[in-house]
Scaffold this motif. Sequence first.
Motif, PDB file in Angstrom:
ATOM      1  N   UNK A 440       8.264 -15.614  -5.880  1.00  0.00           N
ATOM      2  CA  UNK A 440       9.355 -15.042  -5.664  1.00  0.00           C
ATOM      3  C   UNK A 440      10.440 -15.778  -6.787  1.00  0.00           C
ATOM      4  N   UNK A 441      10.260 -16.833  -7.057  1.00  0.00           N
ATOM      5  CA  UNK A 441      11.006 -17.451  -8.072  1.00  0.00           C
ATOM      6  C   UNK A 441      10.924 -17.000  -9.568  1.00  0.00           C
ATOM      7  N   UNK A 442       9.613 -16.028  -9.903  1.00  0.00           N
ATOM      8  CA  UNK A 442       9.135 -15.513 -10.898  1.00  0.00           C
ATOM      9  C   UNK A 442       9.576 -14.109 -10.844  1.00  0.00           C
ATOM     10  N   UNK A 443      10.406 -13.669  -9.903  1.00  0.00           N
ATOM     11  CA  UNK A 443      10.605 -12.029  -9.960  1.00  0.00           C
ATOM     12  C   UNK A 443       9.668 -11.317  -9.272  1.00  0.00           C
ATOM     13  N   UNK A 444       8.498 -11.962  -8.447  1.00  0.00           N
ATOM     14  CA  UNK A 444       7.671 -11.118  -8.096  1.00  0.00           C
ATOM     15  C   UNK A 444       7.648 -11.428  -6.421  1.00  0.00           C
ATOM     16  N   UNK A 445       7.675 -10.015  -5.677  1.00  0.00           N
ATOM     17  CA  UNK A 445       7.461 -10.015  -4.514  1.00  0.00           C
ATOM     18  C   UNK A 445       6.119  -9.922  -3.838  1.00  0.00           C
ATOM     19  N   UNK A 446       5.780 -10.745  -2.814  1.00  0.00           N
ATOM     20  CA  UNK A 446       4.369 -10.619  -2.195  1.00  0.00           C
ATOM     21  C   UNK A 446       4.549 -10.043  -0.874  1.00  0.00           C
ATOM     22  N   UNK A 447       4.560  -9.183  -0.665  1.00  0.00           N
ATOM     23  CA  UNK A 447       4.486  -8.745   1.043  1.00  0.00           C
ATOM     24  C   UNK A 447       3.325  -9.347   1.446  1.00  0.00           C
ATOM     25  N   UNK A 448       3.347 -10.201   2.687  1.00  0.00           N
ATOM     26  CA  UNK A 448       2.478 -10.675   3.351  1.00  0.00           C
ATOM     27  C   UNK A 448       1.418  -9.737   4.208  1.00  0.00           C
ATOM     28  N   UNK A 449       0.079  -9.954   3.985  1.00  0.00           N
ATOM     29  CA  UNK A 449      -0.931  -9.115   4.820  1.00  0.00           C
ATOM     30  C   UNK A 449      -0.802  -9.805   6.423  1.00  0.00           C
ATOM     31  N   UNK A 450      -0.814 -11.042   6.425  1.00  0.00           N
ATOM     32  CA  UNK A 450      -0.662 -11.867   7.605  1.00  0.00           C
ATOM     33  C   UNK A 450       0.439 -11.377   8.645  1.00  0.00           C
ATOM     34  N   UNK A 451       1.657 -11.255   8.194  1.00  0.00           N
ATOM     35  CA  UNK A 451       2.533 -10.673   8.926  1.00  0.00           C
ATOM     36  C   UNK A 451       2.669  -9.222   9.471  1.00  0.00           C
ATOM     37  N   UNK A 452       1.409  -8.811   9.197  1.00  0.00           N
ATOM     38  CA  UNK A 452       1.462  -7.104   9.636  1.00  0.00           C
ATOM     39  C   UNK A 452       0.341  -7.089  10.663  1.00  0.00           C
ATOM     40  N   UNK A 453      -0.007  -8.484  10.927  1.00  0.00           N
ATOM     41  CA  UNK A 453      -0.839  -8.489  12.454  1.00  0.00           C
ATOM     42  C   UNK A 453      -0.119  -8.842  13.542  1.00  0.00           C
ATOM     43  N   UNK A 454      -0.429  -8.161  14.596  1.00  0.00           N
ATOM     44  CA  UNK A 454       0.426  -8.597  15.839  1.00  0.00           C
ATOM     45  C   UNK A 454      -0.189  -9.685  16.547  1.00  0.00           C
ATOM     46  N   UNK A 455      -1.561  -9.906  16.528  1.00  0.00           N
ATOM     47  CA  UNK A 455      -2.315 -11.091  16.916  1.00  0.00           C
ATOM     48  C   UNK A 455      -2.201 -12.105  15.986  1.00  0.00           C
TER      49      UNK A 455
END
Length: 491
Positions: A440-455
């Motif tokens: 993110x400091x380099x201007x790159x957003x990395x949407x997390x795969x882990x955050x899309x899990x409910x469990x």
Amino acid sequence: MRSQFTGTLVALLQDQQRYELPIGIRIQNAIRRQLGNGSLKAFDRLPSSRLLAKELAVARETVEFAYQHLEAEGYIIRQQGSGTFVSETGAQLATFKSSPGGKSRSLRLSERGKKIFRSGGVHDPVPIAFHAAYPDVRSFPLDLWRQTASRVSKRLGTNALTYCDPQGLEQLREEISRYLGAYRGVRCSPENVVVLTSSQEALLLITTMMLDPGDQLAVEDPGYPGIRSALAVSGATALPIDVDHNGMLVDHLIRRSPAPRGAYVTPSHQYPTTATLSLERRVALIDWAKANRSFIIEDDYDSEYRYDGAPISCIQGLDTSGNVFYLGTFTKTMFPAIRLAYLVAPKELVPPLVAMRTLVDGHSAILNQAILAEFMATGEFTAHIRRMRQLFKARRDAFVEAVDRHLAPFGSLQIPAGGFQATWHLYDGGLETEVRRKAEQQGILLPSLGELFIRRGGTPGFVLGFAALTPQESYAAVVRLMRVIKNIRKH
């Protein structure tokens, strides 16, 4: 010589000069301020309109105008022959002030409100590497859209400025039903179609009207977080069902007892794994819904953009029981600012859904609907889809090549058959948080795969969007990400 009241009033009038308000309005505001800060108390006498007008060097009618309004609002009392006085009600404004050092008590959210807030809402993406689910607006045929808009605007005239049928403009519903029948295998007529602002609004309508608090809706895990936000509004809960390379594990759903009220799926292009729900599982899901009198929400958010093979037919077209809600959006196929989406619903459920829609946002603007209807009727919409499919396929291939060249030592890429994003699994899951922060400091957003899990225990990795990036931009971002990971591993 001016009275203390008049002197304070003059100062308050000068304080309002920058707003360019009429002097009569400024006098009202100034007296209200004195009531509010306690300078005026109950039964205090105000100057007569003649005296105040003279001291302020304004017309007496101006002061009369101010006094009449304040009297009508209950701030002052005027007694003929006695004068003008502050009313008890007006003086009570002073008691609304918080005592010095005291804590003001804030309003409290309802339990449902707290749950909705905790869900995080749904935030629209921004067009930078590697934000997911974003089309390339730079490649949109803007001149052609302008020409269509000009032609439609002239034809509609002032009719474009009125309210619209909350179900949607009839011409657009006709074009949508024609397009879906021809290209997606959807069984519908214009009467089944509801034009909305977004697919998120469609989810909100369905979950609100079809689920009671405490009901369960089966959802893919991992899956689109917007469905969880919609469930938070309805008070229902998400029942997570695992996903593999063939989409939702429908047999896991079938074994659940009691059966949930419905199921939400992204069968053509599962978000975020990019898997396609197999035909066997589609049929099993339809049979399950029929046997349990449950419903299916089929979110077909980007099925037009399939790069390997023809687009997959939808579940709705296979269903003969009327148990499927089918939804799609023009935000992905056109551009985000168009703010148009559609919901195909069983005919008997359209009136209650439209009634609910009127409580949410009323209707969609006529002009954008009419322009889009014309765009579709002339064949420009399908031509645009074909152009974008070729463009995005080339961008996907360039992205995959860049990842293979520079990121292969750090993770594995699941190559998508379509859509705007790919799933990249990190080999070293312990690096995920640091990689995201440094990237993110380099201007790159990395949407997390882990955050899309409910469990808990979701796979570490990222959902990398590529469609909005040129091959050069994509390559440069991949190289920057590689350098970020290498620097982290060095330390």
